[in-house]
Design an enzyme around this catalytic site. Sequence first.
Site, mmCIF file in Angstrom:
data_model
loop_
_atom_site.group_PDB
_atom_site.id
_atom_site.type_symbol
_atom_site.label_atom_id
_atom_site.label_comp_id
_atom_site.label_asym_id
_atom_site.label_seq_id
_atom_site.Cartn_x
_atom_site.Cartn_y
_atom_site.Cartn_z
ATOM 1 N N ARG A 197 -6.974 -10.286 -33.560
ATOM 2 C CA ARG A 197 -7.887 -10.537 -34.518
ATOM 3 C C ARG A 197 -8.026 -12.242 -34.710
ATOM 4 O O ARG A 197 -7.052 -12.973 -34.471
ATOM 5 C CB ARG A 197 -7.239 -10.224 -35.925
ATOM 6 C CG ARG A 197 -7.364 -8.676 -36.117
ATOM 7 C CD ARG A 197 -6.985 -7.979 -37.391
ATOM 8 N NE ARG A 197 -7.745 -8.122 -38.476
ATOM 9 C CZ ARG A 197 -7.638 -8.346 -39.879
ATOM 10 N NH1 ARG A 197 -6.505 -7.832 -40.152
ATOM 11 N NH2 ARG A 197 -8.390 -8.206 -40.625
ATOM 12 N N ASP A 210 -5.665 -16.534 -45.276
ATOM 13 C CA ASP A 210 -5.555 -16.328 -43.713
ATOM 14 C C ASP A 210 -5.412 -17.608 -42.872
ATOM 15 O O ASP A 210 -4.921 -17.388 -41.701
ATOM 16 C CB ASP A 210 -6.621 -15.301 -43.074
ATOM 17 C CG ASP A 210 -6.371 -14.023 -43.852
ATOM 18 O OD1 ASP A 210 -6.721 -13.751 -45.288
ATOM 19 O OD2 ASP A 210 -5.929 -13.043 -43.250
ATOM 20 N N GLN A 261 -8.518 -2.961 -49.773
ATOM 21 C CA GLN A 261 -6.963 -3.392 -49.639
ATOM 22 C C GLN A 261 -6.781 -3.670 -51.077
ATOM 23 O O GLN A 261 -5.473 -3.352 -51.321
ATOM 24 C CB GLN A 261 -7.128 -4.929 -49.101
ATOM 25 C CG GLN A 261 -7.107 -4.974 -47.540
ATOM 26 C CD GLN A 261 -8.299 -5.098 -47.051
ATOM 27 O OE1 GLN A 261 -9.490 -4.827 -47.861
ATOM 28 N NE2 GLN A 261 -8.605 -5.680 -45.685
ATOM 29 N N ASN A 300 -9.926 -16.628 -46.583
ATOM 30 C CA ASN A 300 -9.186 -15.554 -47.231
ATOM 31 C C ASN A 300 -10.437 -14.181 -47.207
ATOM 32 O O ASN A 300 -11.577 -14.609 -46.691
ATOM 33 C CB ASN A 300 -8.679 -15.468 -48.693
ATOM 34 C CG ASN A 300 -7.691 -14.616 -49.050
ATOM 35 O OD1 ASN A 300 -6.856 -14.192 -48.355
ATOM 36 N ND2 ASN A 300 -8.044 -14.210 -50.348
ATOM 37 N N LYS A 301 -9.801 -13.129 -47.735
ATOM 38 C CA LYS A 301 -10.616 -12.027 -47.546
ATOM 39 C C LYS A 301 -11.999 -12.246 -48.166
ATOM 40 O O LYS A 301 -12.205 -12.729 -49.080
ATOM 41 C CB LYS A 301 -10.183 -10.695 -48.209
ATOM 42 C CG LYS A 301 -10.789 -9.605 -48.263
ATOM 43 C CD LYS A 301 -11.289 -8.950 -46.958
ATOM 44 C CE LYS A 301 -10.038 -9.217 -45.961
ATOM 45 N NZ LYS A 301 -10.422 -8.855 -44.484
ATOM 46 N N ALA A 356 -2.063 -11.614 -43.097
ATOM 47 C CA ALA A 356 -1.589 -12.767 -42.012
ATOM 48 C C ALA A 356 -0.211 -12.875 -41.826
ATOM 49 O O ALA A 356 0.136 -12.773 -40.575
ATOM 50 C CB ALA A 356 -2.259 -14.346 -42.554
HETATM 51 C C1 LIG Z 1 -0.449 -12.754 -47.668
HETATM 52 S S1 LIG Z 1 -1.835 -12.040 -47.075
HETATM 53 C C2 LIG Z 1 -2.965 -13.220 -47.163
HETATM 54 C C3 LIG Z 1 -4.420 -12.751 -46.493
HETATM 55 O O1 LIG Z 1 -3.970 -12.450 -45.324
HETATM 56 C C4 LIG Z 1 -4.969 -11.670 -47.118
HETATM 57 O O2 LIG Z 1 -5.330 -12.076 -48.472
HETATM 58 C C5 LIG Z 1 -6.039 -11.270 -46.677
HETATM 59 O O3 LIG Z 1 -7.244 -11.758 -46.448
HETATM 60 C C6 LIG Z 1 -5.710 -9.773 -45.706
HETATM 61 O O4 LIG Z 1 -6.843 -9.646 -44.883
HETATM 62 P P1 LIG Z 1 -6.954 -8.143 -43.893
HETATM 63 O O5 LIG Z 1 -8.171 -8.130 -43.351
HETATM 64 O O6 LIG Z 1 -6.213 -7.188 -44.694
HETATM 65 O O7 LIG Z 1 -5.625 -8.655 -42.818
#
Ligand SMILES: CSC[C@@H](O)[C@@H](O)C(=O)COP(=O)(O)O
Length: 368
Positions: free
Chosen positions: A90, A244, A203, A254-255, A55
Amino acid sequence: MKVHGKPMRSIWLAPDAQAAEAIDQTRLPHALVTVRLTTLDEAAHAIRSMQVRGAPLIGATAAYGVWLALRADASDGALEHGLAVLRGTRPTAVNLHWALDDMRQLLAPLPPAERVAAALRRAEAISDEDVAINRAIGAHGLKLLEDAWARKGRQGRLEVLTHCNAGWLATVDFGTALSPIYQAHDAGIPVHVWVDETRPRNQGAQLTAWELGQHGVPHTVIADNVGGHLMQHGQVDLCIVGTDRTTAQGDVANKIGTYLKALAAKDNGVPFYVALPSPTIDWTLRDGVREIPIEQRDGTELSDVTGRLASGEVATVRITPEGSPAANYAFDVTPARLVTALITERGVCPASHDGLLSLFPERRGRAE
Ligand SMILES: CSC[C@@H](O)[C@@H](O)C(=O)COP(=O)(O)O
């Protein structure tokens, strides 16, 4: 953070000041490659393709993307077009929308001749602000880890589980969820991290593991479904994740998979913390499950896997039958009731409206 002993950020102004440069995260952990962003479309592609992701980093990249758009054409129309293109990359990370709103508020009133320089100054300021926020989150989170270590009698290891990548690669530097872990490690606390691989884009396996390894933090990559078992057997002292988008009530997007980890933590009495930089708070939302837009990505991210062959070549292989559809939901929402506390740059608070207002009183009574 340092990579092979050399300080690096995830995104930076190119030495010739004609472009932004970033780590291409789709190439990690097998290659450290820099991508040079010279146009609006290259910045938008970098976000959409997840060359840059996380994010806060998405927000910083979008700010540079506005600068790049204006370098080509500083007119009102070009500004609005650039903002629209970047906003469409996104949907879930509110930092993208916050950064674009911030840039528009700054640039729209300016004469076109002043916009390019102003946009670059603001993009760099957004990056520097992110770094400062993350340092502060680390300091506040460190106190929680020190308390957990003390409660454990300072015996063995401090066992922390994290999901996805909320490290320095997901921000401009230091990270959010990993920032307290880095500070605890540097303070001599024997922290060990259970790293959820985080299917389907991995990730955790590819980015968090790489980051922690670069900093010498002991860690173990686990399948996403292992966390509950570890918690049942007392092998997790606390969970810490990023976000996010967090609502004004403390619901956390979040993810995908974060919600299930939070359920397991609640069931096993394991503290579940969310590292939350204030640009990730969406003060306009109350009910995260109903209101936060959840990105759905291409099913090939699920059906295909990229990795390194024994020969050293990096290749992509299909793991599902031809013709089997794949649904690829990229995020989920953890209700505030499952969150032990929010770790912000201003301190730690309960996951609630009152909790957030206690740290951000200037938001009290504002009509969002
Ligand atoms: C400090 S980053 C926090 C979130 O962005 C992270 O946990 C996440 O969900 C990232 O998702 P992504 O799809 O890799 O952008």
